[in-house]
Scaffold this motif. Sequence first.
Motif, PDB file in Angstrom:
ATOM      1  N   ALA A  18      72.178  84.841   8.932  1.00 45.86           N
ATOM      2  CA  ALA A  18      72.678  83.520   9.286  1.00 45.86           C
ATOM      3  C   ALA A  18      74.094  83.570   9.831  1.00 45.86           C
ATOM      4  O   ALA A  18      74.567  82.604  10.412  1.00 45.86           O
ATOM      5  N   PRO A  21      74.423  83.786  14.779  1.00 44.49           N
ATOM      6  CA  PRO A  21      73.507  82.888  15.502  1.00 44.49           C
ATOM      7  C   PRO A  21      73.024  83.517  16.806  1.00 44.49           C
ATOM      8  O   PRO A  21      73.788  84.134  17.544  1.00 44.49           O
ATOM      9  N   LYS A  22      71.735  83.338  17.097  1.00 41.36           N
ATOM     10  CA  LYS A  22      71.143  83.881  18.316  1.00 41.36           C
ATOM     11  C   LYS A  22      70.804  82.795  19.336  1.00 41.36           C
ATOM     12  O   LYS A  22      70.831  83.024  20.531  1.00 41.36           O
ATOM     13  N   ARG A  23      70.423  81.603  18.854  1.00 42.09           N
ATOM     14  CA  ARG A  23      70.020  80.519  19.755  1.00 42.09           C
ATOM     15  C   ARG A  23      71.158  79.513  19.825  1.00 42.09           C
ATOM     16  O   ARG A  23      71.463  78.829  18.856  1.00 42.09           O
ATOM     17  N   ARG A  46      71.898  86.654  23.606  1.00 42.49           N
ATOM     18  CA  ARG A  46      71.626  85.388  22.933  1.00 42.49           C
ATOM     19  C   ARG A  46      70.840  84.466  23.870  1.00 42.49           C
ATOM     20  O   ARG A  46      70.906  84.590  25.085  1.00 42.49           O
ATOM     21  N   ASP A  87      70.764  77.728  16.478  1.00 46.82           N
ATOM     22  CA  ASP A  87      71.438  78.387  15.360  1.00 46.82           C
ATOM     23  C   ASP A  87      72.924  78.056  15.331  1.00 46.82           C
ATOM     24  O   ASP A  87      73.584  78.244  14.307  1.00 46.82           O
ATOM     25  N   THR A 126      74.045  74.197  10.320  1.00 47.28           N
ATOM     26  CA  THR A 126      74.240  74.805  11.643  1.00 47.28           C
ATOM     27  C   THR A 126      75.700  74.720  12.036  1.00 47.28           C
ATOM     28  O   THR A 126      76.274  73.630  12.086  1.00 47.28           O
TER      29      THR A 126
END
Length: 324
Positions: A18, A21-23, A46, A87, A126
């Motif tokens: 967590a 973040p990738k998105r 990403r 994310d 988030t």
Amino acid sequence: MSTSSHGRDLSARLPEAAHRPKRILLTGATGFIGQRLQAALLRSDRQVSAVVRPASAGSPSLDAACQIILADLSDVDALASACVEADAVVYCAGTVRGRELDDFRAANIDGVAAAIEALNRASANTPFLLISSLAAAAPELSDYARSKYLGEEVLKENSRFPWSILRPPAVYGPGDTEMRPILEAARKGLVIRPGPPDQRLSLLHADDLAAAVLAWFEAWPACAGRTFSLDDGRPGGYDWPAIAAAAGGTGSRIVGVPRWLLNSVAETNLLLSRLFGYAPMLTPGKTRELTRTQWLCDNAAFSEATGWMPATLLEDGVRSLFDD
């Protein structure tokens, strides 16, 4: 500045995945800084979802690898749907031209509020990064500065998720239209100085700002609830002779613009903008910004929290800007 307890608590309870973040949901992707962010995010493998106004759907500034979300910044429902899949959210939209506060409101204040409401609906965890401006540190100077400050306050007062704020100084690099003419003239030996002779300015290359965002992704729990200023690491910033020297001009002549003349041009520009309906850059408020004695940052807190270090001093940045 030490890490907040909120940031330490988040670090303790979040799984390792967590933290990275990738998105990424990105607003302001078609702007000067937004384009550099697009490139940096995509290079880091990403996924980028860019919120784009319907009128800008075909913009060549958008990388084909980005997912395009057509929505106005005021469309909370569309933003909330996009936030569910994200994310992390990076708010980079902004307006720099206008006659009065309301001209800056849509992107700098209300858009931030809409993104906050959307993310509040979608998720409590988030992370949200607001790309603000060093101008927010002096909201009394101009409507632009006040709008950036108010956007920050909306975030602090209404978010139910972890957030951070970055306050860059003047940013330059490929695609910039504000600093480039100044640097280009300096390379040719003429420096037009709008501020006082002892004025000092922090500067930052756009790619270093993009790298700071990537560093934030890796360490955002340590940055939660904090506001950071960023610069290129030059202690005390640059005075105008240093800017001239970094630009590479030989025997540069530095010409100061009298304050009364700058004010007169700004007032005239403001009047003409009302008559002809355009959004002005030079206004009395902008004059107050331009003539402030110091616009200085200190990136030590952000470097301590994330490990980020700027890579480009002005001399190298100017060389790459004009020699590439």
